[in-house]
Design an enzyme around this catalytic site. Structure first.
Site, short mmCIF file in Angstrom:
data_model
loop_
_atom_site.label_atom_id
_atom_site.label_comp_id
_atom_site.label_asym_id
_atom_site.label_seq_id
_atom_site.Cartn_x
_atom_site.Cartn_y
_atom_site.Cartn_z
N ILE A 116 5.64 -1.81 -1.98
CA ILE A 116 6.31 -0.54 -2.21
C ILE A 116 5.88 0.44 -1.11
CG2 ILE A 116 6.74 1.32 -3.87
CD1 ILE A 116 7.62 -1.46 -4.87
N SER A 166 -1.00 12.03 -8.60
CA SER A 166 -0.78 13.07 -7.58
C SER A 166 0.03 12.59 -6.38
CB SER A 166 -2.11 13.63 -7.10
OG SER A 166 -2.87 12.64 -6.42
N ARG A 167 0.22 11.27 -6.24
CA ARG A 167 0.95 10.79 -5.05
C ARG A 167 1.51 9.40 -5.30
NH1 ARG A 167 -2.56 7.55 -1.74
NH2 ARG A 167 -4.64 7.39 -2.64
N TYR A 227 -8.97 -7.19 -5.34
CA TYR A 227 -7.78 -6.54 -5.89
C TYR A 227 -7.00 -7.51 -6.79
CZ TYR A 227 -3.62 -3.49 -5.76
OH TYR A 227 -2.57 -2.66 -6.08
N SER A 276 0.26 -5.76 -10.16
CA SER A 276 0.65 -6.01 -8.77
C SER A 276 1.07 -7.47 -8.61
CB SER A 276 -0.54 -5.74 -7.83
OG SER A 276 -0.26 -6.16 -6.52
N ALA A 293 -8.84 -7.92 -10.08
CA ALA A 293 -8.69 -6.74 -10.94
C ALA A 293 -7.30 -6.71 -11.59
CB ALA A 293 -8.92 -5.47 -10.13
N VAL A 298 -11.28 8.01 -13.00
CA VAL A 298 -10.99 6.91 -13.93
C VAL A 298 -12.05 5.83 -13.91
CG1 VAL A 298 -8.48 7.25 -13.85
CG2 VAL A 298 -9.57 5.66 -12.24
N ASN A 324 -2.10 3.88 -13.87
CA ASN A 324 -1.58 3.67 -12.51
C ASN A 324 -2.65 3.75 -11.42
OD1 ASN A 324 0.53 3.92 -10.22
ND2 ASN A 324 -0.60 5.85 -10.11
#
Length: 242
Positions: A186, A10-11, A153, A140, A156, A60, A88
């Protein structure tokens, strides 16, 4: 009809991927958890450009939510299958390890890594049956290099990279490729709280990347041009190497 499922569509990077995948001729399943308004805007944009899109809301990080949503979709699309999956969806809950709470660790691992397992196992059967598929996992720089304040993070995303390489070996003979894209910094909602002016000094090209640039790389990986590329982790980070 062949569909492409993009989680967290969605974004940000997910939105850009949805738009790019639609241009490749796929009907796009836009997954989101709560932001229906933004997901509808993505759908409208795809349709305005002559594409086809559907909303597929589920969490998810919740195995039951994933199973119910995808099973329901499959029962109503017996002649169709999900040929492309882009994992994603992700979150950040940054803090240094000594202050990190159980919830911050678990939430990030659940949303960024466990979700790969929950979603991929559900769509993989169709790909194996059809003997064709493209899976792209959005990893990432943090999962390759490790970044301070992101032990959750980084863990993961590093796990996602390992899973990418293992799954690629399992299903390569079925003409299913599995690759990971590892963005650096990004410009999206997810990075708006970062000190961009300072971080840009570390990046050889001198700027943050664009979501559309990541989406273009994903478009290549799901195309027939990339049929001999699998088990790879492709960095897109402006030269910010480890």
């Amino acid at each position: 009809m062949n569909y492409a499922l993009v989680t967290g569509g969605s974004r940000g990077i997910g939105k850009a991927i949805c738009l790019a995948v639609a241009k490749e001729g796929y009907s796009v399943l836009i997954n989101y958890r709560s932001n229906k308004e933004s997901a509808l805007e993505v759908k409208k944009q795809i349709e305005a450009e002559g594409g086809n899109a559907e909303l597929l809301p589920f969490d998810v990080s919740d195995a039951k939510s994933v199973d119910e949503a995808i099973t329901h979709w499959q029962e109503n699309h017996l002649e169709d299958y999900i040929a492309v999956l882009v994992n994603n969806a992700g979150i950040r809950e940054d803090t240094i390890m000594v202050f990190m709470q159980d919830e911050q660790w678990n939430n990030v691992l659940q949303t960024n890594l466990n979700s790969f397992f929950y979603v991929t196992r559900r769509v993989l059967k169709g790909m194996i049956t059809k003997r064709y598929g493209r899976i792209v996992n959005i990893a990432s720089l943090s999962g390759i290099k490790g970044l301070a304040g992101q032990t959750n993070y980084s863990a993961a995303k590093a796990g996602l990279i390992g899973a990418t390489k293992a799954l690629a070996q399992e299903i390569g003979s079925r003409k299913i490729t599995v690759n990971a894209v590892a963005p650096g910094f990004i410009a999206t909602d997810m990075t708006q709280d970062l000190p961009e002016a300072e971080l840009k000094k570390m990046i050889p090209v001198g700027r943050f990347g664009k979501a559309e640039e990541v989406a273009d790389l994903v478009s290549f990986l799901i195309s027939d041009k990339a049929s001999y590329i699998t088990g790879e982790v492709i960095s897109i980070n402006g030269g910010l190497y480890t």
